[in-house]
Design an enzyme around this catalytic site. Structure first.
Site, mmCIF file in Angstrom:
data_model
loop_
_atom_site.group_PDB
_atom_site.id
_atom_site.type_symbol
_atom_site.label_atom_id
_atom_site.label_comp_id
_atom_site.label_asym_id
_atom_site.label_seq_id
_atom_site.Cartn_x
_atom_site.Cartn_y
_atom_site.Cartn_z
ATOM 1 C CD GLU A 198 31.337 30.923 32.400
ATOM 2 O OE1 GLU A 198 30.816 32.002 32.104
ATOM 3 O OE2 GLU A 198 32.538 30.828 32.707
HETATM 4 C C1 TNX Z 1 31.667 33.904 34.595
HETATM 5 S S1 TNX Z 1 30.869 33.076 37.208
HETATM 6 C C2 TNX Z 1 32.546 32.933 35.079
HETATM 7 C C3 TNX Z 1 33.973 33.247 35.181
HETATM 8 C C4 TNX Z 1 34.283 34.633 34.703
HETATM 9 C C5 TNX Z 1 33.211 35.569 35.184
HETATM 10 C C6 TNX Z 1 33.482 37.014 34.877
HETATM 11 C C7 TNX Z 1 31.408 31.774 36.776
HETATM 12 C C8 TNX Z 1 31.066 30.641 37.600
HETATM 13 N N1 TNX Z 1 32.152 31.745 35.647
HETATM 14 O O1 TNX Z 1 34.724 32.297 34.453
HETATM 15 O O2 TNX Z 1 35.529 35.005 35.214
HETATM 16 O O3 TNX Z 1 32.001 35.207 34.588
HETATM 17 O O4 TNX Z 1 32.561 37.845 35.522
#
Ligand code: TNX
Length: 473
Positions: free
Chosen positions: A283
């Site tokens: 992300e």
């Molecule tokens: C996505 S999954 C994220 C996290 C959040 C999560 C909540 C991922 C690799 N990154 O930063 O906590 O969704 O479900």
């Protein structure tokens, strides 16, 4: 003789091979003499009374290709023989024995030959959005190993907190682990290096490998708060306790970035005996695609430099992946060409699709905590899928294993962890351990029901999912 209510196959995860001998039982009690090789005496702790010889015998021997985690268990009218090539196999065999003995100590007769389908069966705990103490983490490990989970991924850093002491960089934990950190400011705390090592050793004694994650180049606001020289303009940024993602980034074009990253990764590698070092990579919405690749070209080789294999969330597949890098797939989509390409190039994949195994997703619309961005994840959804058929270009041979992340934005203590983990984690554990042809939801649903009273007796705050016919409590 009392009617036999238990069956040899009533085990989670379902063993690879079960040959019941229905007329036979053996009853084990705390007084039963149990012998074990010195190298594996600890795995037998609490099973009976340790003795040089006795009706329950644990042995380290060649087990005809059951592998380093496999075991052979034979229960006859006169006793129990548990054999494995390695102590880990004996430990998993003991978990099987404990499940079979639960309640009255009566063990159903027959033979089990068991070994895992996948080498990596993981659970992840997010210490950044809410901190959990060493005692809470250890108690969680004790619950996980009952289902033969063998990796604990600790998400140690994120925008809302920094949870591991890094010598030479004291402000990381002073500001990132201090009061008011975590989501809603409700989850302060951090692990000293000594506490981290103690947790790692505790897990290792239970054949669980800790996989530490330092998330970068995104999810780094806590680090930027602590050390403003890491921001793009060197100006301080305010701490954050909301659950937004994608706004923070290390700067790919600054040497300060790499001095920081190298110091942190060296510290974590030195403190971690296990083979993996997770560098996050997810992300990075405020990092340009070019900067992301520049950053990873510098950082992905570092775990290897310090003797570890790099693991990253699957976005890292956009970069050139050094040999041995592991890609952790987390999205709900059924396609990902970059991950397919990484697998085709020989990289291994850990499957963590959010719509199946994200333990922070709500079970149903009435679940009071958790998120729902990947949809609702009832127990059957967590159970009924095949990791080798999830992405078209990622066949069985490319799947290192399965892992269930638990993000902690909405969690406020161990009871919340338990509520979201049980009974879904046992479902994921079976996905990771049992041969696909041995698995069925109808059977799992029956077997997991027996754990309700056990969790109640142990004070575990599990979710009484309406999908399961729990015995009256
Ligand atoms: C996505 S999954 C994220 C996290 C959040 C999560 C909540 C991922 C690799 N990154 O930063 O906590 O969704 O479900």
């Amino acid at each position: 003789m009392r009617p036999q209510t238990k069956r040899l196959g009533d085990v989670i995860p379902a063993p690879a091979l079960v040959v019941p001998e229905p007329a036979v039982t053996f009853t084990i009690s705390p007084e039963t003499a149990v012998s074990a090789p010195p190298a594996a005496a600890a795995v037998a702790a609490g099973l009976g009374s340790l003795a040089d010889d006795g009706p329950v015998r644990l042995q380290l021997t060649d087990t005809d290709g059951l592998g380093p985690e496999g075991y052979r268990l034979e229960i006859t009218a006169s006793g129990v023989s548990l054999r494995a090539a390695e102590p880990a196999g004996l430990f998993w065999g003991v978990q099987t024995l404990r499940q079979l003995a639960a309640g009255d100590g009566v063990l159903p007769g027959g033979v089990i030959e068991d070994r895992p389908r996948f080498a990596y069966r993981g659970a992840m705990l997010d210490l950044a959005r809410h901190f959990f103490t060493p005692a809470e983490i250890k108690a969680h490990v004790d619950l996980l190993v009952q289902f033969k989970i063998n990796h604990l991924h600790l998400h140690l850093t994120d925008d809302q907190g920094w949870r591991l002491e890094i010598p030479g960089w004291p402000r990381l934990t002073e500001t990132g682990g201090g009061p008011g950190t975590g989501c809603d400011g409700a989850g302060p705390g951090f692990l000293t290096l000594a506490e981290y090592s103690d947790v790692v050793a505790y897990a290792a004694q239970r054949f669980v490998t800790v996989v530490p994650e330092i998330d970068m180049p995104g999810h780094v606001n806590a680090a930027l708060v602590a050390y403003p020289e890491l921001t793009a303009d060197g100006q301080p940024v305010p701490p954050r306790t909301d659950a937004e993602v994608g706004y923070s980034s290390l700067v790919a074009g600054k040497e300060e970035t790499y001095a920081f990253v190298e110091a942190v990764l060296k510290t974590v590698a030195d403190a971690t005996p296990g083979p993996y070092l997770h560098i996050g990579g997810d992300e990075c919405l405020s990092t340009s695609a070019e900067d992301y690749r520049t950053f990873l070209a510098r950082v992905l080789p570092l775990p290897g430099k310090y003797g570890k294999r790099a693991v990253g969330w699957h976005e890292i597949a956009a970069a050139d992946l050094p040999e041995g890098t592991v890609v952790q797939y987390w999205r709900p989509e059924e396609q990902n060409p970059a991950v397919d390409a990484a697998a085709a190039a020989g990289r291994e994949v850990i499957m963590s699709p959010a719509d199946r195994v994200y333990l922070d997703m709500k079970y149903d619309a009435s679940t009071p905590i958790g998120l729902d961005w990947a949809g609702l994840v009832p127990v059957e959804r967590a159970y009924d899928w095949d990791p080798a058929r999830r992405l078209p270009g990622v066949p069985e041979e490319s799947v290192l294993g399965v892992a269930a992340p638990l993000w902690s934005e909405t969690l406020r203590g161990p009871a919340d962890v338990q509520f979201l983990t049980f009974p879904r984690l046992p479902a994921v554990a079976e996905v990771g351990w049992s041969p696909q042809e041995r698995r069925s939801w109808a059977s799992f649903r029956e077997r997991v029901a027996a754990f309700g009273p056990r969790w109640e007796a142990a004070g575990v705050a599990y979710f009484r999912s309406p999908e399961i016919d729990w015995p009256a409590s």
